[in-house]
Design a protein around this motif. Structure first.
Motif, PDB file in Angstrom:
ATOM      1  N   SER A   1       1.068  -1.500  -0.136  1.00 26.68           N
ATOM      2  CA  SER A   1       0.160   0.116  -0.578  1.00 26.68           C
ATOM      3  C   SER A   1       1.003   1.088   0.288  1.00 26.68           C
ATOM      4  N   ILE A   2       0.367   2.572  -0.689  1.00 25.29           N
ATOM      5  CA  ILE A   2       1.286   3.717  -1.023  1.00 25.29           C
ATOM      6  C   ILE A   2       0.343   4.723  -0.377  1.00 25.29           C
ATOM      7  N   ARG A   3       0.390   5.926   0.328  1.00 21.17           N
ATOM      8  CA  ARG A   3       0.149   6.985   0.645  1.00 21.17           C
ATOM      9  C   ARG A   3       0.543   8.006  -0.540  1.00 21.17           C
ATOM     10  N   VAL A   4      -0.755   8.511  -1.318  1.00 20.41           N
ATOM     11  CA  VAL A   4      -0.632   9.804  -2.206  1.00 20.41           C
ATOM     12  C   VAL A   4      -1.152  10.565  -1.966  1.00 20.41           C
ATOM     13  N   ASP A   5      -0.967  11.910  -2.787  1.00 18.73           N
ATOM     14  CA  ASP A   5      -2.174  13.188  -2.883  1.00 18.73           C
ATOM     15  C   ASP A   5      -2.924  12.790  -3.544  1.00 18.73           C
ATOM     16  N   THR A   6      -3.734  13.755  -2.344  1.00 17.12           N
ATOM     17  CA  THR A   6      -5.714  12.909  -3.736  1.00 17.12           C
ATOM     18  C   THR A   6      -5.821  13.301  -4.241  1.00 17.12           C
ATOM     19  N   ARG A   7      -5.759  14.592  -4.593  1.00 15.62           N
ATOM     20  CA  ARG A   7      -5.306  14.766  -6.570  1.00 15.62           C
ATOM     21  C   ARG A   7      -4.218  14.390  -7.386  1.00 15.62           C
ATOM     22  N   LEU A   8      -3.225  14.159  -6.895  1.00 16.64           N
ATOM     23  CA  LEU A   8      -2.907  13.114  -7.606  1.00 16.64           C
ATOM     24  C   LEU A   8      -3.223  11.428  -8.009  1.00 16.64           C
ATOM     25  N   LEU A   9      -4.025  11.247  -6.642  1.00 14.24           N
ATOM     26  CA  LEU A   9      -5.230   9.565  -7.394  1.00 14.24           C
ATOM     27  C   LEU A   9      -6.277  10.177  -7.972  1.00 14.24           C
TER      28      LEU A   9
ATOM     29  N   THR B   1      -6.451   5.231 -20.543  1.00 10.27           N
ATOM     30  CA  THR B   1      -5.215   5.015 -20.593  1.00 10.27           C
ATOM     31  C   THR B   1      -4.924   3.722 -19.784  1.00 10.27           C
ATOM     32  N   ALA B   2      -5.393   3.614 -18.724  1.00 14.13           N
ATOM     33  CA  ALA B   2      -4.862   2.181 -17.901  1.00 14.13           C
ATOM     34  C   ALA B   2      -6.844   1.732 -17.753  1.00 14.13           C
ATOM     35  N   ARG B   3      -6.352   0.417 -17.075  1.00 10.95           N
ATOM     36  CA  ARG B   3      -7.441  -0.687 -16.975  1.00 10.95           C
ATOM     37  C   ARG B   3      -8.469   0.444 -15.397  1.00 10.95           C
ATOM     38  N   ASN B   4      -7.034   0.104 -14.811  1.00  8.71           N
ATOM     39  CA  ASN B   4      -7.434   0.119 -12.829  1.00  8.71           C
ATOM     40  C   ASN B   4      -5.934   1.246 -12.359  1.00  8.71           C
ATOM     41  N   ARG B   5      -6.569   1.203 -11.017  1.00  4.34           N
ATOM     42  CA  ARG B   5      -4.679   1.583 -10.325  1.00  4.34           C
ATOM     43  C   ARG B   5      -3.820   1.111 -10.318  1.00  4.34           C
ATOM     44  N   THR B   6      -3.851  -0.498 -10.643  1.00  4.71           N
ATOM     45  CA  THR B   6      -2.435  -1.401 -10.665  1.00  4.71           C
ATOM     46  C   THR B   6      -2.089  -1.296 -11.616  1.00  4.71           C
ATOM     47  N   GLU B   7      -2.911  -1.637 -12.947  1.00  5.14           N
ATOM     48  CA  GLU B   7      -2.094  -1.442 -14.309  1.00  5.14           C
ATOM     49  C   GLU B   7      -1.239   0.222 -14.395  1.00  5.14           C
ATOM     50  N   LEU B   8      -1.760   0.933 -13.445  1.00  2.00           N
ATOM     51  CA  LEU B   8      -1.438   2.879 -14.125  1.00  2.00           C
ATOM     52  C   LEU B   8      -0.280   2.884 -13.023  1.00  2.00           C
ATOM     53  N   ILE B   9      -0.447   2.184 -11.608  1.00  4.36           N
ATOM     54  CA  ILE B   9       0.789   2.184 -11.069  1.00  4.36           C
ATOM     55  C   ILE B   9       1.942   1.570 -12.201  1.00  4.36           C
ATOM     56  N   GLY B  10       2.452   0.550 -12.319  1.00  4.19           N
ATOM     57  CA  GLY B  10       2.280  -0.759 -13.226  1.00  4.19           C
ATOM     58  C   GLY B  10       3.440   0.445 -13.799  1.00  4.19           C
ATOM     59  N   ASP B  11       2.602   0.555 -14.858  1.00  5.56           N
ATOM     60  CA  ASP B  11       3.310   1.659 -16.182  1.00  5.56           C
ATOM     61  C   ASP B  11       4.002   3.207 -15.453  1.00  5.56           C
ATOM     62  N   ALA B  12       3.485   3.455 -14.716  1.00  6.47           N
ATOM     63  CA  ALA B  12       4.343   4.869 -14.332  1.00  6.47           C
ATOM     64  C   ALA B  12       5.664   4.626 -13.220  1.00  6.47           C
ATOM     65  N   LEU B  13       5.574   3.471 -12.942  1.00  5.18           N
ATOM     66  CA  LEU B  13       6.753   3.077 -12.435  1.00  5.18           C
ATOM     67  C   LEU B  13       7.544   2.678 -13.304  1.00  5.18           C
ATOM     68  N   ARG B  14       7.266   1.609 -14.050  1.00  2.00           N
ATOM     69  CA  ARG B  14       7.877   1.196 -15.482  1.00  2.00           C
ATOM     70  C   ARG B  14       8.510   2.573 -15.922  1.00  2.00           C
ATOM     71  N   PHE B  15       8.379   3.375 -16.309  1.00  2.00           N
ATOM     72  CA  PHE B  15       8.020   4.785 -17.417  1.00  2.00           C
ATOM     73  C   PHE B  15       9.015   5.300 -16.272  1.00  2.00           C
ATOM     74  N   TYR B  16       9.184   5.864 -15.297  1.00  2.00           N
ATOM     75  CA  TYR B  16       9.987   6.305 -14.366  1.00  2.00           C
ATOM     76  C   TYR B  16      11.266   5.425 -13.987  1.00  2.00           C
ATOM     77  N   LEU B  17      11.636   4.017 -13.860  1.00  2.00           N
ATOM     78  CA  LEU B  17      12.751   3.680 -13.432  1.00  2.00           C
ATOM     79  C   LEU B  17      12.870   3.460 -14.867  1.00  2.00           C
ATOM     80  N   GLY B  18      12.959   3.792 -16.103  1.00  2.00           N
ATOM     81  CA  GLY B  18      13.186   3.775 -17.657  1.00  2.00           C
ATOM     82  C   GLY B  18      14.057   5.602 -17.072  1.00  2.00           C
ATOM     83  N   TYR B  19      13.364   6.289 -17.092  1.00  2.00           N
ATOM     84  CA  TYR B  19      13.154   7.492 -17.452  1.00  2.00           C
ATOM     85  C   TYR B  19      14.926   7.375 -16.229  1.00  2.00           C
ATOM     86  N   LEU B  20      15.041   7.445 -14.970  1.00  4.49           N
ATOM     87  CA  LEU B  20      16.301   6.581 -13.545  1.00  4.49           C
ATOM     88  C   LEU B  20      17.304   6.107 -14.007  1.00  4.49           C
TER      89      LEU B  20
END
Length: 137
Positions: A11-19, A30-49
């Protein structure tokens, strides 16, 4: 292989506006659910890093290679300058030995040469000196 294999629940805590923004992306398809969206976002950001780290590594490698090339060039130029200085010293010694030049003439010649080298930015040519000397005599 099931959909939840090789996955970890957390579980994670995020800013309400971000959610809310994430949920709007899900509604837009853009995504089917929060799990998919967070996974895609995490992959994208890790790729960026990782790309940033790769870029830093490449820049450091390139910088090292360029610095090595510049240092090699400086060393070659320094060795060449030394050899030229030795030859010029030999030439000066022979000319001084074979010509009787008084100190006043030598000082005038020095001042003239300094002015000329400044004017022509160091691009001395024997032919110019020859023509100059033939006009004076």
């Amino acid at each position: 292989m099931g959909a939840n294999e090789d996955k970890t629940k957390f579980s994670i805590r995020v800013d309400t506006r971000l959610l809310e923004l994430a949920d709007s992306c899900i509604r837009d398809g853009t995504a089917r659910n929060r799990t998919e969206l967070i996974g895609d976002a995490l992959r994208f950001y890790l790729g960026y890093l990782m790309a940033g780290k790769a870029e830093d590594y490449l820049l450091q490698s390139l910088s090292s290679a360029v610095a090595g090339t510049v240092q090699d060039s400086e060393n070659r130029l320094a060795r060449m300058d030394f050899k030229i200085a030795v030859e010029l010293s030999k030439l000066s010694q022979v000319i001084a030995y074979t010509h009787d030049v008084d100190e006043e003439s030598l000082n005038r010649l020095h001042a003239k040469c300094v002015e000329e080298v400044k004017r022509i930015n160091g691009a001395v040519e024997f032919e110019d000196a020859y023509r100059y000397q033939r006009r004076e005599n």
